[in-house]
Motif scaffolding. Structure first.
Motif, PDB file in Angstrom:
ATOM      1  N   ARG A  16      -6.333  -7.776   4.763  1.00 58.64           N
ATOM      2  CA  ARG A  16      -6.798  -8.571   5.725  1.00 58.64           C
ATOM      3  C   ARG A  16      -8.433  -9.059   5.684  1.00 58.64           C
ATOM      4  O   ARG A  16      -8.867  -8.310   4.962  1.00 58.64           O
ATOM      5  CB  ARG A  16      -6.272  -8.175   7.089  1.00 58.64           C
ATOM      6  CG  ARG A  16      -4.825  -7.849   7.313  1.00 58.64           C
ATOM      7  CD  ARG A  16      -4.779  -7.418   8.852  1.00 58.64           C
ATOM      8  NE  ARG A  16      -5.159  -6.229   9.186  1.00 58.64           N
ATOM      9  CZ  ARG A  16      -4.539  -4.706   8.870  1.00 58.64           C
ATOM     10  NH1 ARG A  16      -3.462  -4.999   8.410  1.00 58.64           N
ATOM     11  NH2 ARG A  16      -5.276  -3.913   9.355  1.00 58.64           N
ATOM     12  N   GLU A  17      -8.710 -10.233   6.328  1.00 56.23           N
ATOM     13  CA  GLU A  17     -10.186 -10.373   6.360  1.00 56.23           C
ATOM     14  C   GLU A  17     -11.012  -9.112   6.867  1.00 56.23           C
ATOM     15  O   GLU A  17     -10.617  -8.638   7.918  1.00 56.23           O
ATOM     16  CB  GLU A  17     -10.302 -11.713   7.262  1.00 56.23           C
ATOM     17  CG  GLU A  17     -11.554 -12.183   7.000  1.00 56.23           C
ATOM     18  CD  GLU A  17     -11.752 -13.843   8.009  1.00 56.23           C
ATOM     19  OE1 GLU A  17     -12.903 -13.812   8.557  1.00 56.23           O
ATOM     20  OE2 GLU A  17     -10.805 -14.365   7.984  1.00 56.23           O
ATOM     21  N   ALA A  18     -11.840  -9.041   6.179  1.00 59.09           N
ATOM     22  CA  ALA A  18     -12.936  -7.899   6.393  1.00 59.09           C
ATOM     23  C   ALA A  18     -12.313  -6.625   6.455  1.00 59.09           C
ATOM     24  O   ALA A  18     -12.911  -5.521   6.837  1.00 59.09           O
ATOM     25  CB  ALA A  18     -13.338  -8.108   7.689  1.00 59.09           C
ATOM     26  N   ARG A  19     -11.014  -6.366   5.480  1.00 61.46           N
ATOM     27  CA  ARG A  19     -10.724  -4.985   5.589  1.00 61.46           C
ATOM     28  C   ARG A  19      -9.624  -5.116   4.281  1.00 61.46           C
ATOM     29  O   ARG A  19      -8.780  -5.879   4.215  1.00 61.46           O
ATOM     30  CB  ARG A  19      -9.592  -5.077   6.819  1.00 61.46           C
ATOM     31  CG  ARG A  19      -8.896  -3.414   6.859  1.00 61.46           C
ATOM     32  CD  ARG A  19      -8.180  -3.196   8.017  1.00 61.46           C
ATOM     33  NE  ARG A  19      -7.681  -1.911   8.153  1.00 61.46           N
ATOM     34  CZ  ARG A  19      -6.638  -1.728   7.267  1.00 61.46           C
ATOM     35  NH1 ARG A  19      -5.890  -2.388   6.520  1.00 61.46           N
ATOM     36  NH2 ARG A  19      -6.016  -0.364   7.397  1.00 61.46           N
ATOM     37  N   THR A  20      -9.711  -3.973   3.621  1.00 61.29           N
ATOM     38  CA  THR A  20      -8.917  -3.448   2.504  1.00 61.29           C
ATOM     39  C   THR A  20      -7.989  -2.567   2.941  1.00 61.29           C
ATOM     40  O   THR A  20      -8.419  -1.625   3.341  1.00 61.29           O
ATOM     41  CB  THR A  20      -9.777  -3.533   1.203  1.00 61.29           C
ATOM     42  OG1 THR A  20     -10.423  -2.425   1.280  1.00 61.29           O
ATOM     43  CG2 THR A  20     -10.572  -4.733   0.874  1.00 61.29           C
ATOM     44  N   PRO A  21      -6.885  -2.273   2.142  1.00 68.68           N
ATOM     45  CA  PRO A  21      -6.009  -1.245   2.437  1.00 68.68           C
ATOM     46  C   PRO A  21      -6.341  -0.139   1.548  1.00 68.68           C
ATOM     47  O   PRO A  21      -5.352   0.832   1.721  1.00 68.68           O
ATOM     48  CB  PRO A  21      -4.339  -2.072   2.224  1.00 68.68           C
ATOM     49  CG  PRO A  21      -4.809  -2.918   1.058  1.00 68.68           C
ATOM     50  CD  PRO A  21      -6.246  -3.545   1.510  1.00 68.68           C
ATOM     51  N   LEU A  22      -7.274   0.026   0.908  1.00 68.26           N
ATOM     52  CA  LEU A  22      -7.337   1.079   0.054  1.00 68.26           C
ATOM     53  C   LEU A  22      -7.256   2.306   0.750  1.00 68.26           C
ATOM     54  O   LEU A  22      -6.806   3.287   0.195  1.00 68.26           O
ATOM     55  CB  LEU A  22      -8.726   1.032  -0.644  1.00 68.26           C
ATOM     56  CG  LEU A  22      -8.967   1.993  -1.883  1.00 68.26           C
ATOM     57  CD1 LEU A  22      -8.060   2.360  -2.898  1.00 68.26           C
ATOM     58  CD2 LEU A  22     -10.507   1.845  -2.192  1.00 68.26           C
ATOM     59  N   GLU A  23      -8.044   2.599   1.869  1.00 70.96           N
ATOM     60  CA  GLU A  23      -7.948   3.865   2.720  1.00 70.96           C
ATOM     61  C   GLU A  23      -6.536   4.196   2.976  1.00 70.96           C
ATOM     62  O   GLU A  23      -6.248   5.225   2.823  1.00 70.96           O
ATOM     63  CB  GLU A  23      -8.860   3.692   3.625  1.00 70.96           C
ATOM     64  CG  GLU A  23      -9.108   4.994   4.426  1.00 70.96           C
ATOM     65  CD  GLU A  23     -10.276   4.834   5.411  1.00 70.96           C
ATOM     66  OE1 GLU A  23     -11.463   4.730   5.176  1.00 70.96           O
ATOM     67  OE2 GLU A  23      -9.955   4.927   6.796  1.00 70.96           O
ATOM     68  N   ASP A  24      -5.779   3.231   3.491  1.00 72.67           N
ATOM     69  CA  ASP A  24      -4.312   3.414   3.878  1.00 72.67           C
ATOM     70  C   ASP A  24      -3.634   3.650   2.844  1.00 72.67           C
ATOM     71  O   ASP A  24      -2.719   4.701   2.836  1.00 72.67           O
ATOM     72  CB  ASP A  24      -3.978   2.122   4.580  1.00 72.67           C
ATOM     73  CG  ASP A  24      -4.714   1.628   6.029  1.00 72.67           C
ATOM     74  OD1 ASP A  24      -4.768   2.793   6.654  1.00 72.67           O
ATOM     75  OD2 ASP A  24      -4.826   0.806   6.104  1.00 72.67           O
ATOM     76  N   TYR A  25      -3.726   3.148   1.565  1.00 68.39           N
ATOM     77  CA  TYR A  25      -2.927   3.385   0.277  1.00 68.39           C
ATOM     78  C   TYR A  25      -3.290   5.056  -0.200  1.00 68.39           C
ATOM     79  O   TYR A  25      -2.282   5.641  -0.517  1.00 68.39           O
ATOM     80  CB  TYR A  25      -3.349   2.547  -0.693  1.00 68.39           C
ATOM     81  CG  TYR A  25      -2.748   1.204  -0.527  1.00 68.39           C
ATOM     82  CD1 TYR A  25      -2.024   0.634   0.391  1.00 68.39           C
ATOM     83  CD2 TYR A  25      -3.158   0.322  -1.412  1.00 68.39           C
ATOM     84  CE1 TYR A  25      -1.285  -0.773   0.237  1.00 68.39           C
ATOM     85  CE2 TYR A  25      -2.819  -1.138  -1.659  1.00 68.39           C
ATOM     86  CZ  TYR A  25      -1.713  -1.482  -0.619  1.00 68.39           C
ATOM     87  OH  TYR A  25      -1.246  -2.594  -0.454  1.00 68.39           O
ATOM     88  N   CYS A  26      -4.616   5.165  -0.050  1.00 67.53           N
ATOM     89  CA  CYS A  26      -4.878   6.780  -0.255  1.00 67.53           C
ATOM     90  C   CYS A  26      -4.212   7.573   0.345  1.00 67.53           C
ATOM     91  O   CYS A  26      -3.702   8.706  -0.004  1.00 67.53           O
ATOM     92  CB  CYS A  26      -6.240   6.650  -0.415  1.00 67.53           C
ATOM     93  SG  CYS A  26      -7.215   5.933  -2.080  1.00 67.53           S
ATOM     94  N   THR A  27      -4.407   7.545   1.868  1.00 67.95           N
ATOM     95  CA  THR A  27      -3.768   8.284   2.708  1.00 67.95           C
ATOM     96  C   THR A  27      -2.297   8.622   2.560  1.00 67.95           C
ATOM     97  O   THR A  27      -1.708   9.523   2.722  1.00 67.95           O
ATOM     98  CB  THR A  27      -4.025   7.923   4.125  1.00 67.95           C
ATOM     99  OG1 THR A  27      -5.428   7.992   4.335  1.00 67.95           O
ATOM    100  CG2 THR A  27      -3.532   8.743   5.238  1.00 67.95           C
ATOM    101  N   GLU A  28      -1.639   7.357   2.504  1.00 71.06           N
ATOM    102  CA  GLU A  28      -0.045   7.268   2.209  1.00 71.06           C
ATOM    103  C   GLU A  28       0.395   8.138   1.001  1.00 71.06           C
ATOM    104  O   GLU A  28       1.224   8.842   0.988  1.00 71.06           O
ATOM    105  CB  GLU A  28       0.401   6.067   2.125  1.00 71.06           C
ATOM    106  CG  GLU A  28       0.549   5.436   3.833  1.00 71.06           C
ATOM    107  CD  GLU A  28       1.287   5.930   4.886  1.00 71.06           C
ATOM    108  OE1 GLU A  28       2.136   6.670   4.393  1.00 71.06           O
ATOM    109  OE2 GLU A  28       1.089   5.725   5.977  1.00 71.06           O
TER     110      GLU A  28
END
Length: 149
Positions: free
Chosen positions: A21-33
């Motif tokens: 999303r704008e101004a947000r990448t899902p990298l942290e969520d991917y790492c957590t999952e």
């Protein structure tokens, strides 16, 4: 996502909800999952991860764990009544508990290439101590750790 969710054992299903999303990448969520999936797939991995906390009681724990991600500060009953998940008031990134007991809870706040928001850890600690989600766990057995790069 809770351990009991029918999609929890499928890594791709765990990652699907997170889109750029704008101004947000899902990298942290991917790492957590990804971490949650590993904890669920291997009891040995979970035990070794708990040892990294250097918390004596967690280092000795040898049983299976239940793992949840993006858990609302509210109790699960309150969360079920909440239709708009965005207004739930905050979420814990990763929550680890013994599979069939209330012996402890470990909340993990993950940070990947980002810093903590002002008072974020204090808010998490307050929710962990006084919030309704973990009222069945003794306060002395509620732990908060940060996982950072």
């Amino acid at each position: 996502m809770q351990s009991g969710d029918y999609r929890a054992n499928n890594l791709l299903s765990r990652l699907f909800p997170y889109t750029q999303r704008e101004a947000r990448t899902p990298l942290e969520d991917y790492c957590t999952e990804g971490l949650a999936w590993c904890l669920m797939q291997s009891q040995n991995f979970a035990q070794e991860f708990l040892k990294l906390t250097d918390i004596e009681s967690l280092c000795r724990y040898r049983g299976p764990v239940s793992v949840g991600t993006q858990e609302s500060f509210k109790s699960s009953e309150d969360e079920d009544e909440e239709e708009d998940t965005q207004s739930s008031g905050g979420r814990f990134d990763l929550v680890i508990r013994p599979d069939h007991s209330s012996d402890f809870v470990l909340v993990v706040e993950s940070k990947v290439f980002s810093g903590f928001h002002r008072s974020q850890l204090e808010t998490y600690r307050a929710q962990l101590n006084r919030g309704p989600r973990f009222e069945n766990v003794p306060i002395a057995r509620r732990f908060l750790v940060a996982l950072t790069d």
